[in-house]
Scaffold this active site. Structure first.
Site, PDB file in Angstrom:
ATOM      1  N   LYS A  81       0.644  -1.170   0.118  1.00 39.84           N
ATOM      2  CA  LYS A  81       0.023  -0.055  -0.008  1.00 39.84           C
ATOM      3  C   LYS A  81       0.911   1.161  -0.056  1.00 39.84           C
ATOM      4  O   LYS A  81       0.682   2.057  -0.846  1.00 39.84           O
ATOM      5  CB  LYS A  81      -1.091  -0.118   1.137  1.00 39.84           C
ATOM      6  CG  LYS A  81      -1.992   0.932   1.078  1.00 39.84           C
ATOM      7  CD  LYS A  81      -3.112   0.988   2.368  1.00 39.84           C
ATOM      8  CE  LYS A  81      -3.619  -0.430   2.332  1.00 39.84           C
ATOM      9  NZ  LYS A  81      -4.313  -0.867   3.774  1.00 39.84           N
TER      10      LYS A  81
ATOM     11  N   ARG B 240      -3.160   3.154   8.478  1.00 40.43           N
ATOM     12  CA  ARG B 240      -3.460   1.960   7.723  1.00 40.43           C
ATOM     13  C   ARG B 240      -2.450   1.043   7.727  1.00 40.43           C
ATOM     14  O   ARG B 240      -1.222   1.628   7.669  1.00 40.43           O
ATOM     15  CB  ARG B 240      -3.720   2.461   6.335  1.00 40.43           C
ATOM     16  CG  ARG B 240      -4.598   3.569   6.142  1.00 40.43           C
ATOM     17  CD  ARG B 240      -4.496   4.249   4.911  1.00 40.43           C
ATOM     18  NE  ARG B 240      -5.287   3.552   3.523  1.00 40.43           N
ATOM     19  CZ  ARG B 240      -5.066   3.606   2.490  1.00 40.43           C
ATOM     20  NH1 ARG B 240      -4.524   4.743   2.079  1.00 40.43           N
ATOM     21  NH2 ARG B 240      -5.966   2.845   1.750  1.00 40.43           N
TER      22      ARG B 240
ATOM     23  N   GLY C 193      -8.592  -7.564   4.156  1.00 42.96           N
ATOM     24  CA  GLY C 193      -9.407  -7.603   5.394  1.00 42.96           C
ATOM     25  C   GLY C 193      -8.456  -8.074   6.685  1.00 42.96           C
ATOM     26  O   GLY C 193      -9.402  -8.145   7.644  1.00 42.96           O
TER      27      GLY C 193
ATOM     28  N   MET D 218      -5.899  -6.802   8.277  1.00 45.04           N
ATOM     29  CA  MET D 218      -5.253  -5.511   9.032  1.00 45.04           C
ATOM     30  C   MET D 218      -6.373  -4.545   9.043  1.00 45.04           C
ATOM     31  O   MET D 218      -6.900  -4.252   8.167  1.00 45.04           O
ATOM     32  CB  MET D 218      -3.956  -5.097   8.480  1.00 45.04           C
ATOM     33  CG  MET D 218      -3.132  -6.435   8.034  1.00 45.04           C
ATOM     34  SD  MET D 218      -2.714  -7.310   9.280  1.00 45.04           S
ATOM     35  CE  MET D 218      -1.078  -6.778   9.839  1.00 45.04           C
TER      36      MET D 218
ATOM     37  N   ARG E 243      -3.498  -1.198  -6.360  1.00 47.68           N
ATOM     38  CA  ARG E 243      -2.984  -2.244  -6.333  1.00 47.68           C
ATOM     39  C   ARG E 243      -3.226  -3.383  -7.341  1.00 47.68           C
ATOM     40  O   ARG E 243      -4.383  -2.972  -7.881  1.00 47.68           O
ATOM     41  CB  ARG E 243      -3.009  -3.165  -5.033  1.00 47.68           C
ATOM     42  CG  ARG E 243      -4.403  -3.536  -4.480  1.00 47.68           C
ATOM     43  CD  ARG E 243      -4.666  -4.225  -3.411  1.00 47.68           C
ATOM     44  NE  ARG E 243      -6.220  -4.199  -2.993  1.00 47.68           N
ATOM     45  CZ  ARG E 243      -6.693  -4.449  -1.928  1.00 47.68           C
ATOM     46  NH1 ARG E 243      -5.939  -4.522  -0.787  1.00 47.68           N
ATOM     47  NH2 ARG E 243      -7.975  -4.754  -1.758  1.00 47.68           N
TER      48      ARG E 243
ATOM     49  N   HIS F   3     -15.916  -8.648   1.542  1.00 55.29           N
ATOM     50  CA  HIS F   3     -14.790  -9.487   1.834  1.00 55.29           C
ATOM     51  C   HIS F   3     -14.865 -10.977   1.174  1.00 55.29           C
ATOM     52  O   HIS F   3     -13.895 -11.569   0.662  1.00 55.29           O
ATOM     53  CB  HIS F   3     -14.895  -9.650   3.228  1.00 55.29           C
ATOM     54  CG  HIS F   3     -13.849 -10.604   4.000  1.00 55.29           C
ATOM     55  ND1 HIS F   3     -14.296 -11.868   4.378  1.00 55.29           N
ATOM     56  CD2 HIS F   3     -12.596 -10.584   4.266  1.00 55.29           C
ATOM     57  CE1 HIS F   3     -13.230 -12.559   4.806  1.00 55.29           C
ATOM     58  NE2 HIS F   3     -12.266 -11.570   4.900  1.00 55.29           N
TER      59      HIS F   3
ATOM     60  N   SER G 124       9.971 -44.925 -18.395  1.00 53.10           N
ATOM     61  CA  SER G 124       8.817 -43.859 -17.975  1.00 53.10           C
ATOM     62  C   SER G 124       8.742 -44.048 -16.419  1.00 53.10           C
ATOM     63  O   SER G 124       8.600 -45.302 -15.886  1.00 53.10           O
ATOM     64  CB  SER G 124       7.779 -44.330 -18.756  1.00 53.10           C
ATOM     65  OG  SER G 124       6.473 -43.765 -18.103  1.00 53.10           O
TER      66      SER G 124
ATOM     67  N   CYS H  53       4.956 -40.832 -15.935  1.00 51.42           N
ATOM     68  CA  CYS H  53       3.525 -41.308 -16.098  1.00 51.42           C
ATOM     69  C   CYS H  53       2.505 -41.302 -14.742  1.00 51.42           C
ATOM     70  O   CYS H  53       1.494 -41.664 -14.824  1.00 51.42           O
ATOM     71  CB  CYS H  53       3.553 -42.454 -16.908  1.00 51.42           C
ATOM     72  SG  CYS H  53       3.951 -43.945 -16.159  1.00 51.42           S
TER      73      CYS H  53
ATOM     74  N   TYR I 198       9.480 -35.815 -21.763  1.00 55.34           N
ATOM     75  CA  TYR I 198       7.950 -35.434 -21.859  1.00 55.34           C
ATOM     76  C   TYR I 198       7.413 -35.855 -20.321  1.00 55.34           C
ATOM     77  O   TYR I 198       7.962 -36.516 -19.489  1.00 55.34           O
ATOM     78  CB  TYR I 198       7.269 -36.160 -22.907  1.00 55.34           C
ATOM     79  CG  TYR I 198       7.237 -37.932 -22.437  1.00 55.34           C
ATOM     80  CD1 TYR I 198       6.267 -38.254 -21.541  1.00 55.34           C
ATOM     81  CD2 TYR I 198       8.108 -38.755 -23.038  1.00 55.34           C
ATOM     82  CE1 TYR I 198       6.126 -39.702 -21.387  1.00 55.34           C
ATOM     83  CE2 TYR I 198       8.057 -39.980 -22.629  1.00 55.34           C
ATOM     84  CZ  TYR I 198       6.978 -40.682 -21.757  1.00 55.34           C
ATOM     85  OH  TYR I 198       6.917 -41.882 -21.656  1.00 55.34           O
TER      86      TYR I 198
HETATM   87  P1  ADP Z   1      -7.459  -2.353   3.415  1.00 56.37           P
HETATM   88  O1  ADP Z   1      -6.168  -2.551   3.679  1.00 56.37           O
HETATM   89  O2  ADP Z   1      -8.531  -3.096   4.167  1.00 56.37           O
HETATM   90  O3  ADP Z   1      -7.890  -2.074   2.065  1.00 56.37           O
HETATM   91  P2  ADP Z   1      -7.281   0.646   3.723  1.00 56.37           P
HETATM   92  O4  ADP Z   1      -6.187   1.077   4.532  1.00 56.37           O
HETATM   93  O5  ADP Z   1      -7.396   0.625   2.264  1.00 56.37           O
HETATM   94  O6  ADP Z   1      -7.791  -0.827   4.233  1.00 56.37           O
HETATM   95  O7  ADP Z   1      -8.547   1.257   4.643  1.00 56.37           O
HETATM   96  C1  ADP Z   1      -9.790   0.994   4.335  1.00 56.37           C
HETATM   97  C2  ADP Z   1     -10.637   2.251   3.969  1.00 56.37           C
HETATM   98  O8  ADP Z   1     -10.383   3.215   4.524  1.00 56.37           O
HETATM   99  C3  ADP Z   1     -10.508   2.452   2.596  1.00 56.37           C
HETATM  100  O9  ADP Z   1     -11.623   1.820   1.715  1.00 56.37           O
HETATM  101  C4  ADP Z   1     -10.355   3.817   2.302  1.00 56.37           C
HETATM  102  O10 ADP Z   1     -11.588   4.112   1.479  1.00 56.37           O
HETATM  103  C5  ADP Z   1     -10.498   4.571   3.425  1.00 56.37           C
HETATM  104  N1  ADP Z   1      -9.513   5.423   4.003  1.00 56.37           N
HETATM  105  C6  ADP Z   1      -8.293   4.993   4.030  1.00 56.37           C
HETATM  106  N2  ADP Z   1      -7.449   6.226   4.100  1.00 56.37           N
HETATM  107  C7  ADP Z   1      -8.152   7.251   3.835  1.00 56.37           C
HETATM  108  C8  ADP Z   1      -8.005   8.539   3.910  1.00 56.37           C
HETATM  109  N3  ADP Z   1      -6.908   9.003   4.138  1.00 56.37           N
HETATM  110  N4  ADP Z   1      -9.068   9.256   3.793  1.00 56.37           N
HETATM  111  C9  ADP Z   1     -10.257   8.833   3.551  1.00 56.37           C
HETATM  112  N5  ADP Z   1     -10.618   7.351   3.483  1.00 56.37           N
HETATM  113  C10 ADP Z   1      -9.376   6.687   3.718  1.00 56.37           C
HETATM  114 MG    MG Z   2      -7.930  -0.740   0.982  1.00 57.60          MG
HETATM  115 MG    MG Z   3     -10.258  -3.686   5.309  1.00 54.70          MG
END
Ligand code: ADP
Ligand code: MG
Ligand code: MG
Length: 905
Positions: free
Chosen positions: A26, A96, A105, A107, A363, A482, A796, A863, A883
């Protein structure tokens, strides 16, 4: 001093996408997007190595980190405006996580960090939007109390009593009391009241007040991200995906942008192409006046970004394109740039704050197998990538997905459609209903049942159950939920957002349109259309001939691979199917298979007669009767395989398996042989073996009863001559099985040569193309390969038996203990599935090396089941086999793996 903080934003960044190991996926991509000049809210990344230091220091930070963090936050305020902790113009943060590899989902992210009773006033004055400020506050309290105050403290509340759920219940209650439909209907006053309730509840449930200090919040949040790396569910996911513990997670701290500032704000998730089909369309979902994971959480039904995304149920929904034309156009432009830049499909998160677009994440997007194939081939044609890269983009697992069974259309047409949801994961599945992930594990994994896990929606806590189930069905959630993300990544059949289902977990049942379905009842899912059916519908293999991209990708493999791909086939129909998949010969045709299955009654009876014969005269008579069956069977397959080599293995039947147990059948056979039932029983007792696996079979049979070898060889060679005379191009390879000593082969070779002369004379031909070789399946044969090659023109490797003999694991009994071996890590994987390269692999290597020393042009193949296992195929390439041979269905997988083997070296 060490650098602990990498800033990004305002058009520049201290990192880029190559720094994924350090900054996490990220963080690295946020830097990359900032460098590209994309609208990314400013922020910084604390790198993954800090995670390890954090654990080394027992949850503390190294010197200098705090100063660097504070400086970076000041810099963010300069770009975005405001200051962290300011009571006049507070800067709010999102904290984040982000490991090297995306872990959907796993972390937890905390938004709106920095809101306190004091800064709240500043936010209200600054934005003039009290409702928004309280909405942000209640979200912060929910996320922070859940992630920081509960989860990262290791508190494990009883089911349903977690703080997040309790707070969500308060929200629900509030909405209900007011008759509000969604959370957007709540006013500033409602939210203000809710925030008060939240704070009281947090303190009551968790025993500490919600922290009212911006300083405490930011460090609490950062620590919680590091802590979440070692949360049970994160560890579980790493085990399944094979992610090392030492990788650690980075922490991304970023200025908030607000998608919840009102109707001119929004948030959404999109893919640069359709991740389910691979189609080249902009694909995504959005919600107005929302924040964070609202789109994913399934609280409100997300809306399509454009008309292309619309389906029956979203026909009159407002698209993002219609509502925010300028932002949409900007995004289409970014989409193009992203694909050009990364050369691959991207999964993006965005927010619109009061009409302005912000990019929050990109990503490489997860995709179904079918999509992976289509995108790889399309992108190659578009010039984004070359053929090599296209091949790398498709894993053996993605290929397996398109070869996956699907619901039989005929059965589907006649079945009762129960409900319709969104098609989130490919293929078809049937199974018995279960309603909790733990039940899925007990019944699916432990009791070996086929189960379908049905949930309202899934969360990371369900991952083990989703893994154990053959399919997942959810009542809520969209295509980016998810459940959808996880299922798609695994290639698991999955339907989400099936809103007609009402689940009653407590009573382990669900109802659809008033009809009750209990745990253990069968349903069938079509993950490609989203249809849910009553009962257990048949599953069939897919039609690949119409899949243009599949065919093209397979053509790519042929341009690179060196290994030939053959198939294991015993019938003309299987052989034909395998040719359709690209097989270039048969690596294993088992004569005894004509005695199984449909139409085998007569030959089987004659085989039994031959087996129960007591002397050569009787046996020859029985063989004469069997002969025409054997010949026509062999001939039919050789015919289909005209132009290709066919390895025919001489009879290797465990004899006792062919003695009838049924009294009538025994009597009938006895009469046919003209012996009393007592005599018959005596002969049958004689055939009993203590260890039939290592008994009187294979070459041993041919040594005791040369006339059996004779008849088979004659059938092969006569078929070959006759077909050749009909203008066919026939290449039989006679394979002697269960060999341990070269003399066994020499003994049999004499018979072959003798019959060869006879057939030549009978048909008056100069030569009949054929080879004589052996199956290497006993360690002694591999070790003495130099000697064996004196008599064998080809080897074989029969790796099923070779594995059995090397480990001393009985193939038929291994299920009793192998799971313990895997579970306890004694073995990494099942050696019957993937070649054990260190042990069995060594025998193979030694066998090839010694065999080729004697006979440089020795033809070598494999085989066993392993011939269709991607890792094993790569191994076979590396040790210079000619083969691999596998079941027809796995031929495409072997072709791809053989190409991967070349591309990798
Ligand atoms: P994940 O790894 O589960 O995708 P993210 O770190 O991307 O988690 O964050 C989850 C949500 O939080 C994202 O969908 C994003 O829209 C929102 N988010 C993250 N950072 C910001 C930010 N700086 N401003 C507004 N929304 C944010
Ligand atoms: Mg995200
Ligand atoms: Mg998430």
């Amino acid at each position: 001093m060490s650098k602990y903080v990498y800033s990004f934003g305002g058009g520049t960044a201290e990192g880029d996408s190559t720094m994924r190991n350090l900054l996490g996926g990220k963080g690295a991509n946020l830097c990359e997007m900032a460098n590209l000049g994309f609208p990314v809210p400013p922020g910084f990344t604390i790198p993954t190595d800090l995670c390890n230091i954090y654990y080394e220091l027992d949850g503390d930070y190294p010197e200098g980190l705090k100063e660097q963090v504070n400086a970076a936050i000041v810099k963010m305020g300069d770009i975005r405006g405001g200051a962290y902790g300011s009571t006049e113009n507070p800067l709010l943060l999102s904290v984040r996580s982000g490991a090297r590899q995306s872990m959907p989902g796993m972390m937890d992210t905390i938004l709106n960090v920095g809101l306190t009773t004091e800064t709240l006033g500043g936010l209200i004055t600054q934005t003039g939007n009290e409702r928004f400020a309280y909405d942000a506050y209640r979200r912060l309290i929910t996320m922070y109390s859940d992630v920081v105050m509960e989860k990262s403290k290791g508190i494990e509340p009883t089911e349903g009593r977690g703080i997040r759920l309790q707070l969500e219940h308060l929200l629900e209650a509030k909405k209900e009391a007011l008759g509000a439909e969604g959370d957007t209907d709540l006013t500033a006053d409602d939210l203000k009241d809710l925030v008060d309730q939240y704070k009281t509840t947090v303190e009551r449930v968790l025993g500490t007040p919600f922290p009212d200090s911006a300083e405490e919040q930011i460090w609490g949040a950062i620590g919680a991200v590091f802590d979440s790396w070692n949360a049970t569910r994160a560890i579980a996911y790493r085990r399944i995906e094979g992610i090392p513990d030492e990788w650690g997670t980075a922490v991304n701290v970023q200025a908030m942008v607000y998608g919840n500032m009102g109707e001119n704000s929004a948030t959404g998730v999109a893919f640069t192409r359709d991740p389910a089909t691979g189609e080249n369309i902009f694909y995504g979902e959005w919600l107005a006046n929302a924040q964070g994971e609202d789109v994913v959480a399934g609280l409100r039904t997300p809306l399509p970004v454009n008309d292309l995304m619309k389906n029956d149920s979203s026909d009159d929904s407002e698209t993002l394109e219609a509502r925010h034309k300028a932002c949409y156009d900007e995004m289409i432009d970014l989409r193009e740039k992203l694909e050009q830049h990364y050369g691959d499909m991207q999964d993006i998160e965005f927010t619109i704050e009061d009409g302005q677009l912000w990019m929050l994440q990109c990503r490489t997007g997860k995709r179904t197998g079918a999509a992976a194939i289509k995108m790889a081939v399309d992108m190659c044609k578009e010039g984004l990538i070359d053929k090599k890269e296209a091949l790398k983009r498709v894993s053996a697992d993605s290929l397996v997905q398109v070869l996956l069974p699907m619901v039989d259309p005929a059965a589907e047409g006649a079945a009762e459609l129960l409900a319709k949801g969104l098609p989130a994961g490919p293929g078809g599945a049937n199974g018995k209903l279960v309603f909790t992930s733990d039940d899925a594990v007990t019944q699916g994994k432990e009791n070996g049942e086929k189960v379908i896990l049905v949930r309202d929606e899934t969360s990371p806590e369900d991952v083990h159950g989703m893994h154990a189930a053959s399919a997942v069905l959810t009542a809520k959630g969209g295509m980016t939920s998810h459940a959808a993300l996880v299922a798609r990544a695994w290639g698991k059949c999955c339907i989400v957002g099936c809103s007609d289902i009402e689940i009653d977990v407590e009573n382990r049942q669900m109802s659809i349109g008033g009809k009750i379905f209990k745990e253990g009842e069968w349903i069938t899912l079509n993950g490609t259309t989203g249809n849910v059916y009553d009962g257990q519908l048949d599953l069939i293999d897919p039609d690949l001939e119409t899949n243009v991209e599949f065919t093209e990708l397979m053509d790519f493999t042929d341009e690179f691979r060196r290994l030939k791909i053959r198939t294991n086939a015993d019938t003309p129909a299987d052989a034909q199917r395998a040719i359709g998949f690209g097989a270039e010969g048969i690596g294993l045709f088992r004569i005894e298979h004509m005695f199984y299955g449909e139409g085998s009654d007569e030959p089987l009876f004659k085989l039994r007669k031959m087996i129960m014969s007591s002397d050569e005269v009787e046996r020859r008579a029985a063989l004469d009767e069997l002969y025409p069956h054997m010949k026509s069977d062999i001939k039919a397959t050789l015919d289909v395989m005209s132009g290709y080599p066919v390895t025919i293995r001489l009879l290797d039947p465990p004899l006792h398996e062919f003695v009838p147990h049924d009294a009538n059948a025994r009597q009938e056979l006895a009469s046919e042989l003209n012996v009393s039932i007592t005599e018959f029983n005596r002969r049958s007792d004689d055939l009993h073996e203590t260890n039939p696996m290592m008994g009187h079979r294979g070459v041993r049979l041919g040594i005791s009863f040369p006339e059996i070898t004779e008849a088979q060889v004659r059938a092969i060679l006569e078929s070959a001559v006759e077909l050749t005379q009909e203008g066919r191009d026939i290449h039989p390879e006679i394979m002697i099985p269960v060999l341990g000593h070269v003399n066994e082969l020499k003994n049999q070779k004499k018979i072959v040569d003798q019959v060869y002369q006879e057939v030549r004379e009978k048909y008056n031909v100069d030569a009949i193309d054929h080879m004589v070789g052996t199956m290497i399946e006993i360690p002694r044969a591999a070790l003495t390969a130099d000697k064996v090659a004196e008599a064998a023109e080809f080897f074989s490797f029969g790796t099923n038996d070779l594995t059995q003999m090397s480990f001393g694991f009985s193939r038929d009994d291994v299920a009793g203990f192998l799971p313990d071996y895997i579970e306890q890590g004694v073995l990494d994987n099942d050696p019957f599935q993937t070649v054990d390269q260190d042990g069995v692999g060594q025998l193979i290597e030694v066998g090839i090396e010694r065999g080729r020393k004697t006979r440089p042009d020795l033809k070598v193949g494999i085989c066993g089941e392993h011939g269709g296992d991607a890792d094993s195929v790569i191994f076979c390439h590396n040790i210079n086999m000619d083969y691999v041979s596998c079941s027809p269905f796995r031929v495409p997988i072997a072709r791809l793996a053989a190409a991967h083997a070349v591309i990798q070296d």
